[in-house]
Design a protein around this motif. Structure first.
Motif, PDB file in Angstrom:
ATOM      1  N   PHE A  63       0.275  -2.387 -72.558  1.00 36.23           N
ATOM      2  CA  PHE A  63       0.089  -3.740 -73.086  1.00 36.23           C
ATOM      3  C   PHE A  63       1.448  -4.394 -73.256  1.00 36.23           C
ATOM      4  O   PHE A  63       2.359  -3.814 -73.861  1.00 36.23           O
ATOM      5  CB  PHE A  63      -0.651  -3.688 -74.424  1.00 36.23           C
ATOM      6  N   ASP A  64       1.595  -5.616 -72.708  1.00 35.44           N
ATOM      7  CA  ASP A  64       2.900  -6.282 -72.705  1.00 35.44           C
ATOM      8  C   ASP A  64       3.027  -7.381 -73.755  1.00 35.44           C
ATOM      9  O   ASP A  64       3.966  -8.179 -73.729  1.00 35.44           O
ATOM     10  CB  ASP A  64       3.200  -6.850 -71.322  1.00 35.44           C
ATOM     11  N   ALA A 168     -15.797  -6.094 -88.978  1.00 37.21           N
ATOM     12  CA  ALA A 168     -14.918  -7.199 -88.612  1.00 37.21           C
ATOM     13  C   ALA A 168     -13.599  -6.723 -88.028  1.00 37.21           C
ATOM     14  O   ALA A 168     -13.100  -7.294 -87.049  1.00 37.21           O
ATOM     15  CB  ALA A 168     -14.662  -8.077 -89.845  1.00 37.21           C
ATOM     16  N   LYS A 169     -13.015  -5.654 -88.593  1.00 43.19           N
ATOM     17  CA  LYS A 169     -11.697  -5.193 -88.169  1.00 43.19           C
ATOM     18  C   LYS A 169     -11.825  -4.089 -87.125  1.00 43.19           C
ATOM     19  O   LYS A 169     -12.743  -3.266 -87.172  1.00 43.19           O
ATOM     20  CB  LYS A 169     -10.906  -4.681 -89.363  1.00 43.19           C
ATOM     21  N   ILE A 170     -10.872  -4.052 -86.192  1.00 42.04           N
ATOM     22  CA  ILE A 170     -10.942  -3.081 -85.102  1.00 42.04           C
ATOM     23  C   ILE A 170     -10.865  -1.654 -85.609  1.00 42.04           C
ATOM     24  O   ILE A 170     -11.542  -0.760 -85.088  1.00 42.04           O
ATOM     25  CB  ILE A 170      -9.828  -3.368 -84.059  1.00 42.04           C
ATOM     26  N   VAL A 171     -10.058  -1.408 -86.647  1.00 40.50           N
ATOM     27  CA  VAL A 171      -9.971  -0.046 -87.190  1.00 40.50           C
ATOM     28  C   VAL A 171     -11.307   0.379 -87.771  1.00 40.50           C
ATOM     29  O   VAL A 171     -11.751   1.518 -87.576  1.00 40.50           O
ATOM     30  CB  VAL A 171      -8.852   0.038 -88.245  1.00 40.50           C
ATOM     31  N   ASP A 172     -11.971  -0.530 -88.469  1.00 41.06           N
ATOM     32  CA  ASP A 172     -13.290  -0.211 -89.023  1.00 41.06           C
ATOM     33  C   ASP A 172     -14.304   0.019 -87.912  1.00 41.06           C
ATOM     34  O   ASP A 172     -15.225   0.823 -88.052  1.00 41.06           O
ATOM     35  CB  ASP A 172     -13.756  -1.333 -89.946  1.00 41.06           C
ATOM     36  N   LEU A 187      -8.600  11.715 -79.188  1.00 43.68           N
ATOM     37  CA  LEU A 187      -8.516  10.480 -78.421  1.00 43.68           C
ATOM     38  C   LEU A 187      -7.329   9.651 -78.876  1.00 43.68           C
ATOM     39  O   LEU A 187      -6.894   9.714 -80.023  1.00 43.68           O
ATOM     40  CB  LEU A 187      -9.822   9.684 -78.502  1.00 43.68           C
ATOM     41  N   VAL A 188      -6.802   8.877 -77.928  1.00 47.17           N
ATOM     42  CA  VAL A 188      -5.765   7.890 -78.217  1.00 47.17           C
ATOM     43  C   VAL A 188      -6.242   6.561 -77.656  1.00 47.17           C
ATOM     44  O   VAL A 188      -6.950   6.506 -76.640  1.00 47.17           O
ATOM     45  CB  VAL A 188      -4.401   8.274 -77.604  1.00 47.17           C
ATOM     46  N   ALA A 189      -5.858   5.481 -78.325  1.00 51.99           N
ATOM     47  CA  ALA A 189      -6.282   4.149 -77.904  1.00 51.99           C
ATOM     48  C   ALA A 189      -5.198   3.151 -78.255  1.00 51.99           C
ATOM     49  O   ALA A 189      -4.402   3.375 -79.175  1.00 51.99           O
ATOM     50  CB  ALA A 189      -7.600   3.771 -78.572  1.00 51.99           C
ATOM     51  N   ILE A 190      -5.170   2.052 -77.516  1.00 52.76           N
ATOM     52  CA  ILE A 190      -4.305   0.930 -77.870  1.00 52.76           C
ATOM     53  C   ILE A 190      -5.140  -0.335 -77.917  1.00 52.76           C
ATOM     54  O   ILE A 190      -6.065  -0.526 -77.127  1.00 52.76           O
ATOM     55  CB  ILE A 190      -3.108   0.755 -76.900  1.00 52.76           C
ATOM     56  N   THR A 191      -4.799  -1.180 -78.881  1.00 49.38           N
ATOM     57  CA  THR A 191      -5.377  -2.509 -78.989  1.00 49.38           C
ATOM     58  C   THR A 191      -4.227  -3.506 -78.810  1.00 49.38           C
ATOM     59  O   THR A 191      -3.127  -3.124 -78.419  1.00 49.38           O
ATOM     60  CB  THR A 191      -6.053  -2.706 -80.358  1.00 49.38           C
TER      61      THR A 191
END
Length: 500
Positions: A63-64, A168-172, A187-191
């Motif tokens: 992600f840039d 509402a929140k991505i972490v939730d 798992l690993v993820a990027i937002t």
């Protein structure tokens, strides 16, 4: 057998592997880096170190600050992610990567990770190591609710669960999603702004946190940290989720507390010898396994020979404990492509010689103790034994540095069903005759636990995931239980029809 529109053979040995290849395979390795320049290049280096965890396919997502960039390829990391234009193709200061070997879903580009989706909260890319034991159940429910799957990978189900969460929140949303999955996974993820790492409630699959000049790194093994010059910080704990942002790292434990049970096969076979897994040196554990194997199954012989490469540390330990000389009586060819097509039975019979060649100067006229990390179906072991005998060995005594494998795995290891496991269907004497050896011996479960410096195994409170030896599965096998229940119902219905 079919279940939920898919073959339940997803639980058994992958149909895309060479049928003559008896080695075990782990599904994949994951890597992530946050806040560094040319993050994709760092991720590619990390994946090089994790190539042993998956040699079929690989991918990177970066992600840039404005856009996500992804590349997914069949084949090895070194073939896919090379060239001076790598950082132009995958720009950004955070990236995740994945190496894959398919135990389920098939060898297709659509199943290669990381997987990416645009959600209303922004983009999400995710890479996953392990296996969800309720994937088919989840997939059926999601499809009935209108989800459209683009792959047959269980990783995509996690993306759908995140997308459909009402939080509402991505972490939730992540917490909501992972609370619905079962099995062993890391798992690993990027937002758009975060990197997230999660380890399953029992810590079956490994995940570590590192530091690269003050910037956080996530990886399946410490050897990936060594590759990029990062410092090991700690293991991600079982049932832990870490959220990495510019402001720092936060840790939560969204699951119900349970004792850790990491996969013992990481020490037996999967992890690189130079890795440290859950605080234990893999090399040290394997040497102690060999030493205990010599104590338990010693035999009069002239030389100790490993089946390379995974049998080498255990053979060193066996040789040191027994006082016998250690010799490389089998030489491994590291340049054999995994995609080699064996067109005829005659060529297939010679397949083992492509990977292993006998060192006749070491073997001829000797009583040989042959050390392997494990014995699965026995097909490869038999070929190696015959090869050693043809090289002139007077006696061959085969020793396995792990206990007998009697039960299949459902947490990301490509392992045959129980009917195909040699130790599940034959006695020690029958196995020895099948393998054409003068004697056969296995490390005991207690000997393995001792090598792990964990004392004797207590069936009431086992410290590791060791079901392949004991039949003690650490989680529910939801899909398996439903499939077997349906089979039982079908058998009863068929019986009624026949009797009518």
């Amino acid at each position: 057998m079919t279940f939920l529109g898919q073959s339940t053979d997803r639980y058994s040995s992958s149909p895309w592997r060479d049928p003559e290849d008896d080695s075990l395979r782990l599904e994949c390795g994951v890597f992530g880096v946050f806040g560094v320049r040319d993050a994709a290049a760092i991720a590619a280096l990390g994946l090089h170190a994790l190539q042993h965890r998956g040699q079929e396919a690989c991918g990177i997502a970066a992600f840039d600050g404005n856009r996500f960039h992804t590349e997914r390829h069949m084949g090895h990391v070194g073939d896919a992610f090379t060239g001076a234009d790598l950082v132009q193709r995958l720009p950004g200061n955070m990236a995740i990567g994945h190496t894959r070997y398919s135990t389920a879903g098939g060898s297709f580009i659509r199943n290669v990770q990381p997987m990416f989706a645009d959600l209303e909260t922004g983009g999400v890319a995710i890479a996953h190591n392990g296996n969800l034991t309720n994937f088919l159940t989840l997939r059926e429910r999601l499809v009935q609710e209108g989800a459209i799957f683009q792959s047959t990978s269980d990783s995509e189900a996690i993306l759908h669960l995140i997308a459909r969460s009402r939080k509402a929140k991505i972490v939730d949303r992540f917490v909501d999603a992972i609370s619905q999955i079962e099995g062993g996974y890391a798992l690993v993820a990027i937002t758009n702004k975060k990197m997230i790492g999660v380890r399953d409630p029992l810590g079956i699959r490994p995940l570590v946190l590192g530091d690269l000049d003050g910037k956080p790194v996530l990886a399946s093994e410490t050897c990936a940290l060594d590759m990029i010059g990062a410092r090991f910080v700690r293991d991600i704990e079982h049932g832990e989720m870490v959220v990495i942002e510019e402001t720092g790292i936060t840790s939560t434990k969204p699951f119900q507390t349970a004792p850790a049970r990491p996969c013992v096969f990481e020490y037996v076979y999967f992890a690189r010898p130079d890795s440290v897994v859950n605080g234990r040196s893999v090399y040290g554990v394997r040497k102690r396994m060999g030493m205990n194997l010599a104590k338990e199954t010693g035999v009069e012989a002239d030389v100790v020979v490993p089946v390379p490469d995974s049998g080498v540390p255990a053979a060193l330990g066996y040789a040191q404990q027994s006082g016998l000389p250690f010799e490389m009586g089998i030489i491994r060819n590291h340049y054999v492509g995994r995609t080699f097509i064996q067109p005829t039975q005659g060529v297939r019979e010679l397949g083992v010689r492509m990977k292993h060649s006998p060192n006749r100067a070491v073997l001829a006229g000797k009583r040989v103790v042959l050390i392997d990390d494990s014995i699965v179906r026995g097909t490869t072991s038999l070929k190696i034994v015959r090869m050693v005998r043809e090289a002139g060995a007077k006696e061959v005594h085969l020793r396995s540095a792990s206990p007998p494998i009697k039960w299949p795995d459902f947490y990301g290891i490509d392992m045959p069903e129980r009917e195909q496991l040699l130790a599940a269907n034959k006695s020690l004497e029958e196995m020895a005759r099948f393998l054409e050896v003068d004697s056969l011996g296995f490390l005991s479960v207690d000997g393995l636990y001792d090598a792990l410096e964990a004392g004797q195994r207590d069936p009431a409170t086992p410290q590791f995931t060791d079901h392949y030896f004991t039949g003690d599965y650490p989680t529910r096998l939801t899909d398996r239980e439903i499939a077997e229940g349906r089979n039982e119902t079908n058998d009863k219905q068929l019986s009624l029809l026949v009797s009518a």
